[in-house]
Design an enzyme around this catalytic site. Structure first.
Site, PDB file in Angstrom:
ATOM      1  N   SER A 144      12.616 -23.646 -37.666  1.00  0.00           N
ATOM      2  CA  SER A 144      11.833 -23.136 -38.796  1.00  0.00           C
ATOM      3  C   SER A 144      12.050 -21.638 -38.975  1.00  0.00           C
ATOM      4  O   SER A 144      12.292 -21.158 -40.092  1.00  0.00           O
ATOM      5  CB  SER A 144      10.343 -23.419 -38.566  1.00  0.00           C
ATOM      6  OG  SER A 144      10.111 -24.806 -38.439  1.00  0.00           O
ATOM      7  N   TYR A 174       7.764 -34.470 -46.869  1.00  0.00           N
ATOM      8  CA  TYR A 174       7.482 -34.530 -48.299  1.00  0.00           C
ATOM      9  C   TYR A 174       6.310 -35.474 -48.498  1.00  0.00           C
ATOM     10  O   TYR A 174       5.232 -35.043 -48.868  1.00  0.00           O
ATOM     11  CB  TYR A 174       8.683 -34.939 -49.157  1.00  0.00           C
ATOM     12  CG  TYR A 174       8.358 -34.823 -50.643  1.00  0.00           C
ATOM     13  CD1 TYR A 174       8.197 -33.567 -51.224  1.00  0.00           C
ATOM     14  CD2 TYR A 174       8.157 -35.949 -51.427  1.00  0.00           C
ATOM     15  CE1 TYR A 174       7.849 -33.452 -52.570  1.00  0.00           C
ATOM     16  CE2 TYR A 174       7.814 -35.842 -52.764  1.00  0.00           C
ATOM     17  CZ  TYR A 174       7.658 -34.583 -53.327  1.00  0.00           C
ATOM     18  OH  TYR A 174       7.313 -34.470 -54.653  1.00  0.00           O
ATOM     19  N   LYS A 188       8.481 -30.587 -29.178  1.00  0.00           N
ATOM     20  CA  LYS A 188       7.895 -29.274 -29.425  1.00  0.00           C
ATOM     21  C   LYS A 188       6.635 -29.506 -30.236  1.00  0.00           C
ATOM     22  O   LYS A 188       6.677 -30.071 -31.336  1.00  0.00           O
ATOM     23  CB  LYS A 188       8.856 -28.370 -30.195  1.00  0.00           C
ATOM     24  CG  LYS A 188       8.236 -27.014 -30.549  1.00  0.00           C
ATOM     25  CD  LYS A 188       9.163 -26.149 -31.395  1.00  0.00           C
ATOM     26  CE  LYS A 188       8.483 -24.842 -31.780  1.00  0.00           C
ATOM     27  NZ  LYS A 188       9.332 -23.989 -32.654  1.00  0.00           N
TER      28      LYS A 188
END
Length: 299
Positions: free
Chosen positions: A44, A107, A162
Site C-alpha cells: 500500500s 471493490y 499481515k
C-alpha cells in the site's frame, strides 16, 4: 519461530512518473544496512494501486535484482482479477521473490465464504508461497480469525498474514486460532505501535511504514525481545511511537512517509503515483519537527 521487522518500502518516481532507480536503490541499500528482516515491495505504501502493470513489472524485477538475496523479498501481487493476480505472482516467482502478499477481493465487500473461495483458488493455482493481507479500511472486507485459520490449515503455501487492523485484539485472536494449527504460520501487525504487543502475544513482528525511516530502531526492538531485555524493548517501542504522528501529518500518510524519507536519502524525489497535491512548506516543517522530536534528526 521466525520473527522479523519487515519494511513495506515506498516507491520513488521521477518527475516524469517513471521508476527512479537511483533513489530506490539508495533506499534499498539503507534498509539492508539498517538490518530489516525483509522488504515488501509494491504494498500500500509502495503505491501499487496507482501504478500500471508494466511499471510494476519493471520495478519488481529491478528491486529483486538490487536486493540480490541479501534480505527476504515480498511483493504485493494484488490485481483486480484472479487471472491477473496469478500472472503477476508468476512474474515475481520467476524474478526470484520469496513470497507474495495478496489482499482479499475488493471493490465489492466479500463474505467470509467468498474470501475462502478466493484464497483457495489462488493457493491451488499459484507456484509461489504468499501471505494474506488484511486491510479492511481499504478493501471493505475483513479476514476473520476463523477464516484465516481455515485457510492456514488447508493450504501450506499460504504462509502468513499481515493484519492491518487498528485493534490488537483481532491480531491476538488470529494468533490464538492459527498458532496451534500452524506453528510456522507468520502473523504480523500492520501498525508500527503494535510491534512489542505483537511479539509479546506470540506473533512474528510488524510489516509497517516507519521501518522506512528507522530500520535500526525496529531491529533494536526485536533483539531486545529476543534477549528478554524488556526495559530496552519498551524504550525502543516508545521511540517508534514518537514517529506515529507522521501518519496524520498530511492527508496521505504515504506522501508524508515519502517526504520523511527525503530527510535521509539525498535528492529523494517527492513525486507521487497517487493523486496528491504538492507538499506545502508547513507540512514539510511538521514532518521535520516530528523527526527531530523522535531523535532521528538533529536540530
Amino acid at each position: 519461530m521466525q520473527r522479523a521487522m519487515i519494511c513495506p518500502m515506498v516507491t520513488a518516481f521521477t518527475a516524469q512518473g517513471k521508476i527512479d532507480e537511483r533513489a530506490n536503490a539508495a533506499q534499498i541499500e539503507r534498509l539492508i544496512a539498517g538490518g530489516v528482516g525483509g522488504i515488501l515491495f509494491l504494498g500500500s505504501i509502495g503505491e501499487f494501486s496507482a501504478m500500471s502493470m508494466k511499471s510494476k513489472h519493471v520495478f519488481l524485477r529491478f528491486a529483486i535484482s538490487q536486493v540480490a538475496h541479501r534480505t527476504r523479498v515480498l511483493f504485493g501481487a494484488t490485481c483486480s482479477s484472479v487471472e491477473e493476480t496469478l500472472a503477476f505472482t508468476e512474474v515475481g516467482r520467476e524474478a526470484g521473490a520469496d513470497a507474495a502478499m495478496i489482499l482479499p477481493p475488493y471493490y465489492f465487500p466479500a463474505t467470509q465464504d467468498e474470501v475462502i473461495a478466493y484464497y483457495s483458488q489462488l493457493a491451488e493455482q499459484t507456484g509461489l508461497s504468499f501471505m494474506m493481507y488484511n486491510f479492511p479500511a481499504t478493501t471493505g472486507t475483513s479476514i476473520e480469525p476463523e477464516t484465516a485459520a481455515s485457510l492456514a490449515k488447508a493450504f501450506p503455501q499460504i504462509i502468513g498474514i499481515k493484519d492491518t487492523v487498528d485493534c490488537i485484539s483481532h491480531t491476538r485472536a488470529l494468533i490464538a486460532k492459527i498458532r496451534p494449527l500452524r506453528p510456522d504460520f507468520e502473523i504480523y501487525s500492520g501498525f508500527d505501535e503494535y510491534g512489542l504487543l505483537n511479539l509479546m502475544l506470540g506473533g512474528n513482528g510488524v510489516i509497517s511504514g516507519m521501518n522506512n525511516l528507522a530500520p535500526e530502531l525496529f531491529k533494536r526492538l526485536l533483539m531486545a525481545v529476543h534477549q528478554r531485555n524488556y526495559a530496552e524493548a519498551e524504550a525502543a517501542q516508545r521511540r517508534i511511537c514518537q514517529l506515529m504522528p507522521l501518519y496524520q501529518a498530511m492527508p496521505s500518510f504515504v506522501q508524508a512517509i515519502k517526504l520523511a524519507v527525503g530527510f535521509f536519502v539525498k535528492d529523494y524525489p517527492e513525486q507521487m503515483a497517487l493523486c496528491c497535491p504538492p507538499a506545502k512548506a508547513e507540512q514539510r516543517k511538521t514532518i521535520e519537527g516530528i523527526l527531530i522530536r523522535s531523535g532521528l534528526l538533529n536540530t
